[in-house]
Design a protein around this motif. Structure first.
Motif, short mmCIF file in Angstrom:
data_model
loop_
_atom_site.label_atom_id
_atom_site.label_comp_id
_atom_site.label_asym_id
_atom_site.label_seq_id
_atom_site.Cartn_x
_atom_site.Cartn_y
_atom_site.Cartn_z
N TYR A 22 -6.99 -1.90 4.39
CA TYR A 22 -5.69 -1.23 4.46
C TYR A 22 -5.45 -0.37 3.22
CZ TYR A 22 -4.83 -4.70 8.13
OH TYR A 22 -4.91 -5.48 9.25
N GLY A 60 -0.41 4.50 -0.49
CA GLY A 60 -1.20 5.68 -0.15
C GLY A 60 -2.66 5.29 -0.13
N PRO A 61 -3.55 6.17 0.35
CA PRO A 61 -4.97 5.85 0.36
C PRO A 61 -5.49 5.49 -1.03
CG PRO A 61 -4.53 7.81 1.68
CD PRO A 61 -3.26 7.48 0.96
N GLY A 62 -5.98 4.26 -1.18
CA GLY A 62 -6.49 3.79 -2.46
C GLY A 62 -5.42 3.43 -3.46
N GLN A 63 -4.15 3.34 -3.02
CA GLN A 63 -3.06 3.10 -3.96
C GLN A 63 -2.23 1.88 -3.55
OE1 GLN A 63 -0.85 6.75 -3.89
NE2 GLN A 63 -2.37 7.87 -5.10
N SER A 76 -7.74 1.09 1.37
CA SER A 76 -8.62 2.27 1.40
C SER A 76 -8.11 3.34 2.36
CB SER A 76 -10.05 1.85 1.79
OG SER A 76 -10.10 1.41 3.13
N THR A 77 -7.46 2.93 3.45
CA THR A 77 -7.00 3.89 4.45
C THR A 77 -5.55 4.30 4.26
OG1 THR A 77 -6.36 2.10 5.97
CG2 THR A 77 -8.60 2.98 6.17
N GLY A 78 -4.86 3.66 3.31
CA GLY A 78 -3.45 3.97 3.10
C GLY A 78 -2.53 3.20 4.03
N VAL A 84 0.87 -1.17 0.00
CA VAL A 84 0.00 0.00 0.00
C VAL A 84 0.91 1.22 0.00
CG1 VAL A 84 -1.75 1.29 1.26
CG2 VAL A 84 -1.78 -1.21 1.31
N GLN A 117 1.80 4.03 7.33
CA GLN A 117 1.11 4.79 6.30
C GLN A 117 2.00 4.97 5.08
OE1 GLN A 117 -2.03 6.59 5.81
NE2 GLN A 117 -2.66 4.96 7.18
#
Length: 337
Positions: free
Chosen positions: A43, A8-11, A45-47, A6, A53
């Protein structure tokens, strides 16, 4: 080597990393198959978790082949086929906030110990089926928490991977009759294929009436009619399940909750006081992580039916998208050869 992270958020991204170095107490496992869990979508979705993070490795449902063994490791050798306990890594949970994830070409298992961090599997057990070990341990813990016994009548709500694994577990433990409830017909067909005795489509049928029809009539402590079901297991995580159970539960029934409820669920305790039911919660797998391995080995054809989709590791990012899309897939396994 490549690792899915992951970023970043959504990445998510396939990141190049150095190959792991094996210490004297460690092993390195060439990952051969890894399942995708619902937590992976969370995970993404929240980054990632707060502690990681933007750089969190994914994957915790792994099976593979040992390719390097430290000098102090006992009971393991190069070429052994293993399933991995993601909770055993001393640095943090594999694929759940720790520094490593199992969606990778090679996974370092520190302080490797047979029976604690890994279990050896037979050569003829397919890696994709073996990769179900971790989620099936969750299912078996849910079943164990309800203390089933021969002759019990059971209702499992939810025919996703955990519910299907629970249905298999209940039948192998000798219960008399298992009903599986869901709203998706293809899932209900799969429930029958793994051994459920009956299924109920809650979108089309009166669940409480149908349960009574299948399990007969019991009563609460004051004689009011209830279903004859002994155990209910919630593997769905929706309020309607709790409502159905509270309307059905007989005296001394057991209700197990293995699903994650995302919103509070109101319960009318006055309504269920006379049932004197036992409510148990189930999280993780305190003892089941390798207890379930023997069940998978013995019932591999049943467990194999739980897998809905297989993707190559080269397509892991697409697999994560599919697994994160509601209704697109039930259980996605990523394979590496």
């Amino acid at each position: 080597m490549r690792t899915v992270m992951v970023t970043g958020p959504g990445q998510t991204a396939m990141v190049e990393e150095p190959e792991p170095s094996c210490g004297p107490k460690d092993i390195v496992v060439k990952v051969k198959a890894c399942g995708i869990c619902g937590s992976d979508a969370l995970y993404i979705s929240t980054g990632g978790l707060p502690s990681r993070q933007g750089a969190m490795p994914l994957g915790h449902e792994a099976a593979g082949e040992v390719i390097d063994v430290g000098d102090e490791v006992r009971g393991l050798r190069v070429g052994d086929r293993v399933v991995i306990n993601p909770m055993s890594d001393p640095r943090g949970v594999i694929g759940n906030g720790g520094p490593t994830g199992a969606l990778t070409d090679a996974l370092l298992v520190q302080d490797a110990e047979v029976g604690r961090s890994v279990a050896i599997i037979p050569d003829d057990l397919p890696f994709d089926v073996a990769a179900l070990n971790e989620p099936m341990a969750v299912a078996h813990h849910g079943v164990n928490r309800t203390s089933p016994k021969a002759g019990d009548r059971v209702v499992v709500f939810g025919a996703g991977p955990i519910g299907l694994g629970a249905a298999i577990a209940y039948k192998t433990k000798g219960v008399e009759h298992v009903i599986v409830v869901d709203v998706i017909e293809s899932r209900l067909e799969k429930a029958l294929a793994v051994g459920a005795d009956a299924v109920i489509n809650s979108a089309e049928e009166d669940v409480v009436a149908r349960i009574r029809g299948l399990h007969g009539t019991g009563a609460d402590a004051v004689g009011a009619p209830r279903a004859g079901t002994d155990i209910y297991l919630d593997a769905a995580g929706v309020p309607e399940v709790i409502n159905a159970v509270m309307s059905s539960a007989k005296h001394n029934a057991t209700v197990g909750i293995v699903a994650v409820h995302k919103k509070p669920v109101p319960i009318d305790f006055r309504k269920i006081l006379s049932t004197e039911l036992t409510l148990v919660m189930a999280m993780g797998y305190p003892t089941e992580i390798f207890e379930v391995t023997e069940s998978i080995i013995a019932n591999r054809d049943l467990y194999a039916r739980i897998i809905s989709d297989r993707f190559r590791f080269d397509d892991a990012l697409e697999a994560l998208k599919v697994a994160s899309t509601p209704g697109a897939a039930d259980k996605v396994i990523i394979t590496f050869d």
